[in-house]
Design a protein around this motif. Structure first.
Motif, PDB file in Angstrom:
ATOM      1  N   GLU A 130       0.910  -1.368   0.248  1.00 47.23           N
ATOM      2  CA  GLU A 130      -0.098   0.027   0.043  1.00 47.23           C
ATOM      3  C   GLU A 130       0.969   1.256  -0.007  1.00 47.23           C
ATOM      4  OE1 GLU A 130      -2.241  -0.504   3.525  1.00 47.23           O
ATOM      5  OE2 GLU A 130      -4.096  -1.388   2.267  1.00 47.23           O
ATOM      6  N   TRP A 131       2.019   1.292   0.836  1.00 47.48           N
ATOM      7  CA  TRP A 131       2.737   2.341   0.815  1.00 47.48           C
ATOM      8  C   TRP A 131       3.661   2.631  -0.605  1.00 47.48           C
ATOM      9  CZ3 TRP A 131       5.669   1.679   6.144  1.00 47.48           C
ATOM     10  CH2 TRP A 131       4.808   1.794   7.320  1.00 47.48           C
ATOM     11  N   LEU A 132       3.705   1.303  -1.298  1.00 52.40           N
ATOM     12  CA  LEU A 132       4.568   1.499  -2.499  1.00 52.40           C
ATOM     13  C   LEU A 132       3.403   1.921  -3.466  1.00 52.40           C
ATOM     14  CD1 LEU A 132       6.804  -1.398  -2.359  1.00 52.40           C
ATOM     15  CD2 LEU A 132       7.465   0.842  -3.100  1.00 52.40           C
ATOM     16  N   GLY A 133       2.131   1.695  -3.431  1.00 52.54           N
ATOM     17  CA  GLY A 133       1.051   1.979  -4.494  1.00 52.54           C
ATOM     18  C   GLY A 133       1.426   1.064  -5.384  1.00 52.54           C
ATOM     19  N   ASP A 134       2.278  -0.006  -5.448  1.00 54.00           N
ATOM     20  CA  ASP A 134       2.480  -0.964  -6.685  1.00 54.00           C
ATOM     21  C   ASP A 134       2.249  -2.324  -6.305  1.00 54.00           C
ATOM     22  OD1 ASP A 134       3.469  -2.278  -8.783  1.00 54.00           O
ATOM     23  OD2 ASP A 134       5.672  -1.501  -8.462  1.00 54.00           O
ATOM     24  N   PRO A 135       1.225  -2.987  -6.631  1.00 53.27           N
ATOM     25  CA  PRO A 135       1.031  -4.162  -6.447  1.00 53.27           C
ATOM     26  C   PRO A 135       1.274  -5.181  -7.676  1.00 53.27           C
ATOM     27  CG  PRO A 135      -1.266  -3.375  -7.110  1.00 53.27           C
ATOM     28  CD  PRO A 135      -0.163  -2.087  -7.293  1.00 53.27           C
ATOM     29  N   SER A 136       2.051  -4.665  -8.216  1.00 56.52           N
ATOM     30  CA  SER A 136       2.213  -5.396  -9.773  1.00 56.52           C
ATOM     31  C   SER A 136       2.787  -6.857  -9.588  1.00 56.52           C
ATOM     32  CB  SER A 136       3.343  -4.652 -10.813  1.00 56.52           C
ATOM     33  OG  SER A 136       4.473  -4.226 -10.013  1.00 56.52           O
ATOM     34  N   LYS A 137       3.783  -7.061  -8.343  1.00 63.52           N
ATOM     35  CA  LYS A 137       4.125  -8.232  -8.148  1.00 63.52           C
ATOM     36  C   LYS A 137       3.345  -9.360  -7.475  1.00 63.52           C
ATOM     37  CE  LYS A 137       8.793  -6.388  -8.795  1.00 63.52           C
ATOM     38  NZ  LYS A 137      10.332  -6.218  -7.985  1.00 63.52           N
ATOM     39  N   GLU A 138       2.339  -8.771  -6.916  1.00 66.15           N
ATOM     40  CA  GLU A 138       1.817  -9.636  -5.783  1.00 66.15           C
ATOM     41  C   GLU A 138       0.815 -10.911  -6.269  1.00 66.15           C
ATOM     42  OE1 GLU A 138       2.241  -8.808  -2.409  1.00 66.15           O
ATOM     43  OE2 GLU A 138       3.719  -7.818  -3.860  1.00 66.15           O
ATOM     44  N   LEU A 139       0.211 -10.730  -7.619  1.00 65.03           N
ATOM     45  CA  LEU A 139      -0.524 -11.943  -8.028  1.00 65.03           C
ATOM     46  C   LEU A 139       0.704 -13.102  -8.313  1.00 65.03           C
ATOM     47  CD1 LEU A 139      -3.186 -10.099 -10.301  1.00 65.03           C
ATOM     48  CD2 LEU A 139      -3.531 -11.239  -8.058  1.00 65.03           C
ATOM     49  N   LEU A 140       1.696 -12.560  -8.949  1.00 64.34           N
ATOM     50  CA  LEU A 140       2.651 -13.495  -9.239  1.00 64.34           C
ATOM     51  C   LEU A 140       3.270 -14.279  -7.965  1.00 64.34           C
ATOM     52  CD1 LEU A 140       4.509 -15.123 -11.106  1.00 64.34           C
ATOM     53  CD2 LEU A 140       6.087 -13.289 -11.001  1.00 64.34           C
ATOM     54  N   PHE A 141       3.317 -13.381  -7.066  1.00 65.69           N
ATOM     55  CA  PHE A 141       3.926 -13.771  -5.773  1.00 65.69           C
ATOM     56  C   PHE A 141       2.925 -14.861  -4.993  1.00 65.69           C
ATOM     57  CE2 PHE A 141       4.368 -13.217  -1.176  1.00 65.69           C
ATOM     58  CZ  PHE A 141       5.774 -13.868  -1.068  1.00 65.69           C
ATOM     59  N   THR A 142       1.786 -14.676  -5.101  1.00 66.20           N
ATOM     60  CA  THR A 142       0.890 -15.510  -4.517  1.00 66.20           C
ATOM     61  C   THR A 142       0.864 -16.858  -5.134  1.00 66.20           C
ATOM     62  OG1 THR A 142      -1.178 -14.722  -5.705  1.00 66.20           O
ATOM     63  CG2 THR A 142      -0.778 -13.701  -3.650  1.00 66.20           C
ATOM     64  N   ARG A 143       1.085 -16.819  -6.669  1.00 69.88           N
ATOM     65  CA  ARG A 143       1.007 -18.177  -7.301  1.00 69.88           C
ATOM     66  C   ARG A 143       2.330 -18.948  -7.026  1.00 69.88           C
ATOM     67  NH1 ARG A 143       0.173 -17.025 -13.552  1.00 69.88           N
ATOM     68  NH2 ARG A 143       0.353 -19.307 -13.464  1.00 69.88           N
TER      69      ARG A 143
END
Length: 325
Positions: A130-143
């Motif tokens: 949230e602080w970064l404002g960048d969730p771009s890696k999160e879906l891949l991370f959960t996979r």
């Protein structure tokens, strides 16, 4: 970096240098844990655990927010990743010293890989994202986490949060585009959010084409919206029918409404080229399309985009060579 790998490891105990023996911590008096005079069950903490948490209590009491305090929280977390107070204080330090959040994301990954079902670790990662404002890696991370445990509740919860975050982001991006239709960053973010949420399904493509056409009709000479239109067409499996509808619309803008912006004419040239490549038109139809494309190239070179005259004449030569009759 912390030297502690496990508070149950004797080798870690041997490598560990007690904070009370570190010269750079001599200015701080450790605060032992107070379990009261008659604890019901006294926990047998290791010496290293007591040392770390005695000094952690000391920095909290002092209100110290420093890099050494951040390193201390790392040791404390590695000994007990479920301690909410340590994570909360770590976040306070991170904000105060303006710590590199990307490094903190990497630390979160290490901790999640060790403690994949620990709520505090996942919560901390969410806050940092949230602080970064960048969730771009999160879906891949959960996979990646699901490869080890497809039923990890915390990973599923994190993934659902990311999707909601992105959908809220889409609403925000739409507000930005309405405020400034030329905001190229907002158009790029719209593309990113859709690609990470619904994806470019046929229904989404139709919706986005209509959305972009409305934006273009509002302001035709806007490169951002034309580039977005090109980008979403790449994902269409029924591309030929989409191209035909768009070609009619573009010709209407060009011939009927008198719109002559270079982005429209360039888009028309691309559509004609795609149509000649994709369809099984006869020789006469292909010649007509090629002539139209060449005329549009010359209109750009001679009138509407003179600064790139040589480029458009090069495109005309390329089309002639590619579709020579």
């Amino acid at each position: 970096m912390s030297v502690i790998e496990s508070d149950n490891s004797s080798s870690a105990e041997e490598e560990y240098i007690f904070y009370r023996d570190r010269p750079d911590w001599k200015d701080l008096t450790p605060i032992p844990q107070d379990d009261g005079p008659h604890p019901v069950v006294k926990i047998a903490y290791t010496d290293a655990f007591q040392d770390v948490y005695d000094y952690f209590r000391a920095i909290v009491a002092r209100g110290e927010l420093s890099e050494r305090a951040l390193l201390l929280t790392e040791d404390a977390i590695q000994m007990n990743a479920a301690n909410y107070t340590v994570w909360q204080y770590r976040r306070k330090i991170i904000k105060h010293i303006n710590y590199d959040l990307k490094k903190e994301i990497d630390f979160c990954r290490e901790m999640i890989e060790i403690n994949p079902k620990n709520y505090q670790v996942w919560h901390h990662r969410r806050v940092i994202v949230e602080w970064l404002g960048d969730p771009s890696k999160e879906l891949l991370f959960t996979r990646i986490i699901f490869n080890s445990d497809a039923k990890n509740y915390h990973a599923w919860e994190h993934r659902q949060w990311v999707l909601i975050f992105l959908m809220n982001e889409l609403d925000y991006v739409e507000e930005l585009i309405q405020e400034d239709i030329r905001n190229n960053s907002a158009w790029n973010q719209r593309y990113f959010v859709i690609s990470r949420t619904t994806g470019f399904t046929e229904d989404v493509i139709k919706k986005e084409i209509n959305y972009t056409k409305a934006a273009i009709e509002k302001l035709g000479n806007n490169e951002s919206s034309w580039n977005y239109l090109k980008g979403i067409l790449i994902h269409s499996s029924s591309r030929l029918s989409e191209l035909e509808d768009l070609e009619k619309w573009c010709w209407d803008l060009y011939k009927v409404r008198g719109e002559t912006c270079p982005f429209l004419i360039s888009f028309l040239i691309d559509l004609l080229e795609d149509k000649m490549e994709a369809s099984t038109m006869d020789e006469n139809e292909r010649r007509q399309n090629l002539e139209q494309a060449l005329k549009l190239c010359e209109s750009l070179a001679g009138e509407h985009d003179k600064i790139r005259r040589e480029y458009w004449r090069f495109i005309a030569k390329r089309l002639l060579s590619k579709f020579k009759m």
